[in-house]
Design a protein around this motif. Structure first.
Motif, short mmCIF file in Angstrom:
data_model
loop_
_atom_site.label_atom_id
_atom_site.label_comp_id
_atom_site.label_asym_id
_atom_site.label_seq_id
_atom_site.Cartn_x
_atom_site.Cartn_y
_atom_site.Cartn_z
N HIS A 264 -4.18 -57.18 15.98
CA HIS A 264 -4.88 -55.99 16.45
C HIS A 264 -4.69 -55.83 17.96
CE1 HIS A 264 -7.34 -56.07 12.68
NE2 HIS A 264 -7.23 -57.37 12.85
N TRP A 265 -4.54 -54.61 18.40
CA TRP A 265 -4.61 -54.29 19.83
C TRP A 265 -6.02 -53.82 20.15
CZ3 TRP A 265 -1.36 -55.70 23.33
CH2 TRP A 265 0.02 -55.75 23.09
N GLU A 266 -6.47 -54.11 21.37
CA GLU A 266 -7.72 -53.54 21.88
C GLU A 266 -7.47 -52.99 23.28
OE1 GLU A 266 -11.32 -52.30 23.33
OE2 GLU A 266 -10.58 -52.44 21.28
N LEU A 267 -7.72 -51.70 23.43
CA LEU A 267 -7.69 -51.03 24.74
C LEU A 267 -8.93 -50.16 24.80
CD1 LEU A 267 -6.21 -50.32 27.42
CD2 LEU A 267 -5.21 -48.38 26.17
N MET A 268 -9.87 -50.51 25.67
CA MET A 268 -11.12 -49.76 25.68
C MET A 268 -10.95 -48.33 26.20
SD MET A 268 -12.00 -49.62 29.15
CE MET A 268 -13.50 -48.79 28.76
N PHE A 269 -9.80 -48.02 26.77
CA PHE A 269 -9.55 -46.65 27.24
C PHE A 269 -9.04 -45.73 26.11
CE2 PHE A 269 -8.85 -48.91 31.40
CZ PHE A 269 -9.96 -48.37 32.04
N THR A 270 -8.77 -46.26 24.94
CA THR A 270 -8.20 -45.44 23.87
C THR A 270 -9.07 -44.24 23.54
OG1 THR A 270 -6.98 -47.28 22.88
CG2 THR A 270 -7.48 -45.43 21.44
N ARG A 271 -10.37 -44.46 23.44
CA ARG A 271 -11.27 -43.37 23.06
C ARG A 271 -11.23 -42.22 24.07
NH1 ARG A 271 -15.03 -47.61 20.28
NH2 ARG A 271 -15.18 -46.71 18.18
N SER A 272 -11.28 -42.54 25.37
CA SER A 272 -11.27 -41.48 26.37
C SER A 272 -9.87 -40.87 26.54
CB SER A 272 -11.78 -42.00 27.71
OG SER A 272 -11.04 -43.12 28.15
N LEU A 273 -8.82 -41.69 26.40
CA LEU A 273 -7.45 -41.18 26.51
C LEU A 273 -7.15 -40.12 25.46
CD1 LEU A 273 -5.12 -44.25 27.23
CD2 LEU A 273 -5.17 -42.10 28.51
N HIS A 274 -7.64 -40.36 24.26
CA HIS A 274 -7.31 -39.48 23.14
C HIS A 274 -8.47 -38.61 22.69
CE1 HIS A 274 -3.36 -41.36 22.67
NE2 HIS A 274 -3.97 -42.50 22.92
N ARG A 275 -9.55 -38.64 23.45
CA ARG A 275 -10.71 -37.80 23.15
C ARG A 275 -11.08 -37.90 21.67
NH1 ARG A 275 -13.16 -36.62 27.70
NH2 ARG A 275 -14.22 -34.93 26.60
N THR A 276 -11.20 -39.14 21.19
CA THR A 276 -11.45 -39.36 19.78
C THR A 276 -12.81 -38.80 19.36
OG1 THR A 276 -12.41 -41.54 20.20
CG2 THR A 276 -10.03 -41.44 19.79
N ALA A 277 -12.93 -38.54 18.06
CA ALA A 277 -14.17 -37.95 17.56
C ALA A 277 -15.37 -38.85 17.78
CB ALA A 277 -14.02 -37.62 16.07
N ASP A 278 -15.10 -40.16 17.89
CA ASP A 278 -16.20 -41.12 18.08
C ASP A 278 -16.29 -41.62 19.51
OD1 ASP A 278 -13.95 -42.72 18.19
OD2 ASP A 278 -14.76 -44.30 16.90
N MET A 279 -15.86 -40.82 20.47
CA MET A 279 -15.86 -41.25 21.86
C MET A 279 -17.25 -41.70 22.32
SD MET A 279 -13.95 -39.41 25.07
CE MET A 279 -15.22 -38.34 25.69
N ALA A 280 -18.28 -41.07 21.80
CA ALA A 280 -19.65 -41.41 22.20
C ALA A 280 -20.06 -42.80 21.75
CB ALA A 280 -20.63 -40.38 21.65
N GLN A 281 -19.23 -43.46 20.93
CA GLN A 281 -19.52 -44.84 20.56
C GLN A 281 -19.62 -45.72 21.80
OE1 GLN A 281 -20.57 -46.19 17.98
NE2 GLN A 281 -20.10 -48.37 18.10
N GLN A 282 -18.86 -45.38 22.84
CA GLN A 282 -18.94 -46.18 24.06
C GLN A 282 -20.29 -46.00 24.75
OE1 GLN A 282 -15.34 -45.86 26.46
NE2 GLN A 282 -14.38 -47.33 25.07
N HIS A 283 -20.86 -44.82 24.68
CA HIS A 283 -22.23 -44.63 25.19
C HIS A 283 -23.19 -45.55 24.43
CE1 HIS A 283 -26.12 -42.81 26.07
NE2 HIS A 283 -26.28 -42.62 24.77
N HIS A 284 -23.04 -45.61 23.11
CA HIS A 284 -23.95 -46.41 22.28
C HIS A 284 -23.76 -47.91 22.55
CE1 HIS A 284 -25.16 -42.77 20.35
NE2 HIS A 284 -23.97 -42.56 19.80
N ILE A 285 -22.51 -48.34 22.75
CA ILE A 285 -22.25 -49.76 23.05
C ILE A 285 -22.90 -50.13 24.38
CG2 ILE A 285 -20.49 -51.47 23.61
CD1 ILE A 285 -18.63 -49.95 21.65
#
Length: 335
Positions: A264-285
């Motif tokens: 597995h790869w992990e890049l914590m910028f993936t969500r913001s880079l790709h404006r994923t539908a679950d981007m707010a998961q980082q707010h919750h984390i």
């Protein structure tokens, strides 16, 4: 407003590698917060971007860990209000936070732990998000006593390694094995939650087998994935899982096939880079991490504050990071 930027990729012994500048105060978009930055932390991504992304004479601001106070909000912001104290890692495709006022999307921001100073809080976002996503989303660990097994984390005294150790130790029943070599890094890794320490300057498999004779269930590789891949393949059990966050060239990934080991790869910028539908998961984390800090379950990994946010202090921080000698996180506080 004051900021620290670079105009050309230069070695740190050049005073122009990072310079003090004055920039316009940015305007928040509909979902953005305008934050008065009170503290920042430094990560390997800062010097990697400085070295590899030449801005061609335009000022580029680094810094992807910050804590501060919200001073303005966009017209569609729903999670925060002016006056909130926040912490966040930001987005790699936008300006960094080494500036007095910084704009950030509310979906990747959390309220600052109330028990921490701004500097102590600034040390947490990038590494907490990386560790949490790596453990619970990539490796598939679950919180609670039922999640047992053995986890190896490399560079356990580093920023990410220390957060991996804390989260695994305190939220699961995993046995955490960490790599470290210097006496001070060994002591710090143990304080963060590592049960057994092995020396990453010596063959890993020969050491790990003492503590995990049946093999490892998971590996969280923060550094040295390419040179350690053969050892990981040897140490991991059949159907084990490996997550990596470091940068490296081609590797012999076929080494993992005989045991059906998942990579597995992990890049914590993936969500913001790709404006994923679950981007707010980082707010919750970040919200959950703040609660764990305030409850005394986990602690900040801030270990050294170099003073105010200016070019000279940031050059020193980059120098320490490039040398690979940092324990925990380096912060800077105030302008």
């Amino acid at each position: 407003m004051p900021a620290v930027a670079y105009f050309k990729s230069l070695p740190l012994d050049d005073d122009e590698s990072l310079v003090d500048v004055e920039l316009p105060v940015p305007e928040p978009g509909p979902h953005d917060l305008l934050v008065r930055v009170e503290a920042v932390a430094v990560n390997p991504v800062d010097y990697k971007v400085r070295q590899g992304d030449d801005p061609g004479g335009r000022p580029k601001v680094l810094g992807w860990d910050a804590a501060g106070t919200v001073v303005a909000i966009g017209d569609q912001v729903g999670r925060f209000t002016v006056g909130d104290e926040v912490y966040y890692a930001g987005a790699i495709d936008g300006p960094g936070a080494n500036m007095r006022y910084h704009v950030v999307d509310e979906n990747i921001v959390g309220r600052k732990p109330s028990t921490l100073s701004f500097g102590e809080a600034a040390a947490l976002p990038l590494t907490s998000l990386t560790a949490w996503e790596g453990l619970f989303e990539r490796l598939g660990l679950a919180e609670g006593a039922q999640q047992s097994g053995t986890l190896l984390v490399t560079a356990a005294a580093g920023g990410v390694g220390a957060m991996v150790a804390q989260l695994a130790k305190n939220l699961t029943a995993m046995t955490v094995i960490g790599t470290a070599s210097r006496p001070q890094s060994i002591e710090y890794a143990r304080r963060m939650g590592v049960t057994h320490v092995v020396d990453h300057h010596r063959p890993l498999a020969q050491q790990v087998v003492q503590f995990a004779p049946g093999g490892l269930d998971h590996v969280f590789s923060t550094a040295g994935t390419d040179r350690n891949l053969r050892a990981y393949a040897e140490m991991l059990k059949p159907f084990g899982h490996l997550v990596a966050i470091d940068d490296f060239g081609p590797v012999e990934i076929g080494l993992l096939k005989p045991k059906s080991i998942s990579f597995h790869w992990e890049l914590m910028f993936t969500r913001s880079l790709h404006r994923t539908a679950d981007m707010a998961q980082q707010h919750h984390i970040l919200t959950r991490v703040a609660a764990l800090v305030d409850q005394g379950v986990i602690m900040t990994t801030a270990t050294e504050d170099l003073g105010t946010i200016n070019a000279a202090h940031l050059r020193e921080a980059h120098r320490i990071m490039e040398a690979g000698s940092a324990i925990g996180k380096i912060t800077l506080t105030g302008f």
